[in-house]
Design an enzyme around this catalytic site. Structure first.
Site, PDB file in Angstrom:
ATOM      1  N   SER A  76     -12.010  -1.713   2.412  1.00 30.18           N
ATOM      2  CA  SER A  76     -13.102  -2.526   2.947  1.00 30.18           C
ATOM      3  C   SER A  76     -13.581  -2.099   4.328  1.00 30.18           C
ATOM      4  O   SER A  76     -14.610  -2.569   4.790  1.00 30.18           O
ATOM      5  CB  SER A  76     -12.673  -4.005   2.990  1.00 30.18           C
ATOM      6  N   LYS A  81       0.842  -1.203   0.000  1.00 31.63           N
ATOM      7  CA  LYS A  81       0.000   0.000   0.000  1.00 31.63           C
ATOM      8  C   LYS A  81       0.876   1.252   0.000  1.00 31.63           C
ATOM      9  O   LYS A  81       0.778   2.121   0.875  1.00 31.63           O
ATOM     10  CB  LYS A  81      -0.978  -0.013   1.165  1.00 31.63           C
ATOM     11  N   PRO A 118     -11.125  -7.225  -1.546  1.00 34.43           N
ATOM     12  CA  PRO A 118     -10.951  -7.813  -0.213  1.00 34.43           C
ATOM     13  C   PRO A 118     -12.231  -7.720   0.595  1.00 34.43           C
ATOM     14  O   PRO A 118     -13.151  -6.976   0.248  1.00 34.43           O
ATOM     15  CB  PRO A 118      -9.864  -6.923   0.402  1.00 34.43           C
TER      16      PRO A 118
END
Length: 224
Positions: free
Chosen positions: A119, A63, A172
């Site tokens: 998410s 990330k 995800p």
């Protein structure tokens, strides 16, 4: 289509934990995603030994969210150790950021995957408000894939509308976070990312096969 998130718990032999699950699952899933904690605990050299003969997706889930030079150098390093895809945040912007990262990924043969939504609920506070801008950045750099959450399938649907059919969507949130297998694919995703529902179960292979079967059934139903 399943990508397994290999996120080891505390108090385990991490290298052994990852290798067991890799050996059990490599024939049945399309890829593996390795996060920062596991990369730190095992090290790039240790991971390269485990996955040295693997030809599926091997994603460094770093990330990345920095200036372009730093992200490009980091991507280059993980590419040297066998990873063939890397995840970065789109929110750092295009100029002197994702544009430079994308050039390095192209040179190294790495698939660039940009996060445009997440998410967890906190994603709604800032990230989701700029969804269209982040997808535009992905278009500008020719991103191979985008991350959009299975926990909010309408986001996936919107991302697919914005990005078109060529770019992959990875979702995800399947399992422990609440989304059912197949849900994300029904709304436009290409891959569902599954972690603890498989990797923390008593029978890893059996759990994976059950999720794959549930995914197939749901997708067959939604696609008629």
């Amino acid at each position: 289509m399943i990508i397994v998130a290999l996120d080891p718990p505390q108090n385990v032999d991490v290298e052994k934990w990852i290798k067991i699950r890799y050996d059990e699952l490599k024939e049945y899933v399309q890829g593996f995603k390795i996060g920062v904690p596991a990369i730190i605990r095992v090290g790039l050299e240790g991971l390269s030994k485990i996955f040295k003969d693997y030809s599926g997706l091997l994603i460094a889930d770093l990330k990345l969210a920095d200036i372009g030079d730093v992200m490009a150098l980091t991507a280059s390093i993980v590419g040297d150790y066998g990873f063939n895809a890397v995840i970065a945040h789109a929110f750092v912007g295009y100029s002197q950021a994702v544009d430079e990262l994308s050039k390095t990924c192209e040179k190294k043969g790495l698939k660039l995957i940009l996060v445009v939504s997440m998410s967890h609920r906190g994603s709604e506070e800032f990230i989701d408000k700029h969804l269209e801008s982040f997808v535009e950045i992905a278009k500008r750099v020719g991103s191979w894939g985008l991350v959009a959450p299975a926990t909010r399938p309408l986001i996936i649907k919107r991302v697919r509308e914005l990005i078109g059919s060529e770019v992959k969507i990875l979702s995800p949130g399947i399992g422990v976070q609440g989304a059912e297998p197949g849900t994300a694919i029904c709304y436009g995703a290409d891959y569902e990312i599954v972690g603890r529902a498989i990797t923390h179960s008593e029978n890893v292979k059996q759990s994976a096969l059950k999720i794959i079967e549930n995914q197939k059934q749901r997708v067959a139903k939604c696609r008629g």
